[in-house]
Design an enzyme around this catalytic site. Structure first.
Site, PDB file in Angstrom:
ATOM      1  N   ARG A 177       0.842  -1.203   0.000  1.00  0.00           N
ATOM      2  CA  ARG A 177       0.000   0.000   0.000  1.00  0.00           C
ATOM      3  C   ARG A 177       0.875   1.251   0.000  1.00  0.00           C
ATOM      4  O   ARG A 177       1.903   1.311   0.690  1.00  0.00           O
ATOM      5  CB  ARG A 177      -0.943  -0.013   1.207  1.00  0.00           C
ATOM      6  N   ASP A 178       0.439   2.232  -0.802  1.00  0.00           N
ATOM      7  CA  ASP A 178       1.171   3.491  -0.911  1.00  0.00           C
ATOM      8  C   ASP A 178       1.122   4.225   0.432  1.00  0.00           C
ATOM      9  O   ASP A 178       0.087   4.271   1.099  1.00  0.00           O
ATOM     10  CB  ASP A 178       0.555   4.360  -2.016  1.00  0.00           C
ATOM     11  N   ASN A 213       4.336   6.320 -13.853  1.00  0.00           N
ATOM     12  CA  ASN A 213       4.970   7.582 -14.209  1.00  0.00           C
ATOM     13  C   ASN A 213       6.404   7.306 -14.673  1.00  0.00           C
ATOM     14  O   ASN A 213       7.099   6.468 -14.093  1.00  0.00           O
ATOM     15  CB  ASN A 213       4.994   8.523 -12.999  1.00  0.00           C
ATOM     16  N   HIS A 245       1.067   2.074 -10.243  1.00  0.00           N
ATOM     17  CA  HIS A 245       0.089   2.517  -9.248  1.00  0.00           C
ATOM     18  C   HIS A 245      -1.239   1.851  -9.600  1.00  0.00           C
ATOM     19  O   HIS A 245      -1.672   1.905 -10.759  1.00  0.00           O
ATOM     20  CB  HIS A 245      -0.139   4.030  -9.337  1.00  0.00           C
ATOM     21  N   HIS A 266       7.245   1.216 -10.889  1.00  0.00           N
ATOM     22  CA  HIS A 266       6.106   0.759 -10.088  1.00  0.00           C
ATOM     23  C   HIS A 266       4.822   1.139 -10.784  1.00  0.00           C
ATOM     24  O   HIS A 266       4.690   2.233 -11.332  1.00  0.00           O
ATOM     25  CB  HIS A 266       6.144   1.354  -8.677  1.00  0.00           C
TER      26      HIS A 266
HETATM   27  P1  DGP Z   1       5.875   8.111  -8.120  1.00  0.00           P
HETATM   28  O1  DGP Z   1       5.642   9.538  -7.734  1.00  0.00           O
HETATM   29  O2  DGP Z   1       5.082   7.666  -9.344  1.00  0.00           O
HETATM   30  O3  DGP Z   1       7.337   7.782  -8.229  1.00  0.00           O
HETATM   31  O4  DGP Z   1       5.284   7.273  -6.922  1.00  0.00           O
HETATM   32  C1  DGP Z   1       6.000   7.006  -5.758  1.00  0.00           C
HETATM   33  C2  DGP Z   1       5.011   6.594  -4.716  1.00  0.00           C
HETATM   34  O5  DGP Z   1       5.697   5.915  -3.699  1.00  0.00           O
HETATM   35  C3  DGP Z   1       4.289   7.767  -4.045  1.00  0.00           C
HETATM   36  O6  DGP Z   1       2.895   7.671  -4.302  1.00  0.00           O
HETATM   37  C4  DGP Z   1       4.589   7.610  -2.561  1.00  0.00           C
HETATM   38  C5  DGP Z   1       5.111   6.209  -2.456  1.00  0.00           C
HETATM   39  N1  DGP Z   1       6.163   5.988  -1.470  1.00  0.00           N
HETATM   40  C6  DGP Z   1       7.339   6.670  -1.376  1.00  0.00           C
HETATM   41  N2  DGP Z   1       8.077   6.177  -0.368  1.00  0.00           N
HETATM   42  C7  DGP Z   1       7.358   5.148   0.163  1.00  0.00           C
HETATM   43  C8  DGP Z   1       7.607   4.235   1.233  1.00  0.00           C
HETATM   44  O7  DGP Z   1       8.629   4.247   1.898  1.00  0.00           O
HETATM   45  N3  DGP Z   1       6.631   3.339   1.507  1.00  0.00           N
HETATM   46  C9  DGP Z   1       5.454   3.277   0.770  1.00  0.00           C
HETATM   47  N4  DGP Z   1       4.569   2.351   1.126  1.00  0.00           N
HETATM   48  N5  DGP Z   1       5.199   4.114  -0.239  1.00  0.00           N
HETATM   49  C10 DGP Z   1       6.137   5.035  -0.538  1.00  0.00           C
END
Ligand code: DGP
Length: 116
Positions: free
Chosen positions: A31-32, A89, A104, A102
């Site tokens: 999960r984000d 992205n 989303h 990744h």
């Molecule tokens: P992007 O902006 O497309 O590179 O998406 C990166 C996503 O990763 C963003 O929605 C926040 C998420 N994210 C960043 N660091 C962490 C983390 O340490 N744990 C989790 N679960 N999500 C993270």
């Protein structure tokens, strides 16, 4: 290959905790940390690939595994019928902030188009 300077490699390594909801030989999903929808899951390959631009011939299987995971997770999260979005992205100009590819997976609310 795990990269010490990559946040998502460190999640893969168990060094940084994450709410992991799906695992396969090629990919994991968690999960984000900053969800943009009721369901917001990130699906990543186990192998470090920085951006879509870094994909090589032969990476079809790993890329396919991300989409197969998305399909299973959408079903699991009850999103399959109402609809959901998958987006990747590429580069800072498109909003990529973590340089380990990744997908989303977003759902659980109405998703407008075009995105911002
Ligand atoms: P992007 O902006 O497309 O590179 O998406 C990166 C996503 O990763 C963003 O929605 C926040 C998420 N994210 C960043 N660091 C962490 C983390 O340490 N744990 C989790 N679960 N999500 C993270």
């Amino acid at each position: 290959m795990i990269r010490e300077d990559c946040m998502f490699c460190r999640i893969l390594d168990g060094e940084i905790p994450a709410d992991i909801i799906h695992e396969s030989d090629a990919a994991i999903a968690f999960r984000d940390i900053n969800p943009q929808a009721p369901t917001h899951v990130l699906i990543i390959p186990r192998r470090h690939i920085s951006t879509i631009n870094d994909l090589d011939a032969g990476d079809e299987e790993v890329v396919g595994s991300l989409f197969m995971a998305a399909k299973d997770i959408a079903q699991q999260e009850g999103l399959a019928e109402d609809g959901y979005r998958v987006v990747m992205n590429c580069g800072e100009g498109a909003g990529q902030s973590v340089f380990h590819i990744h997908l989303h997976l977003l759902g659980g609310r109405l998703l407008n188009w075009p995105p911002g």
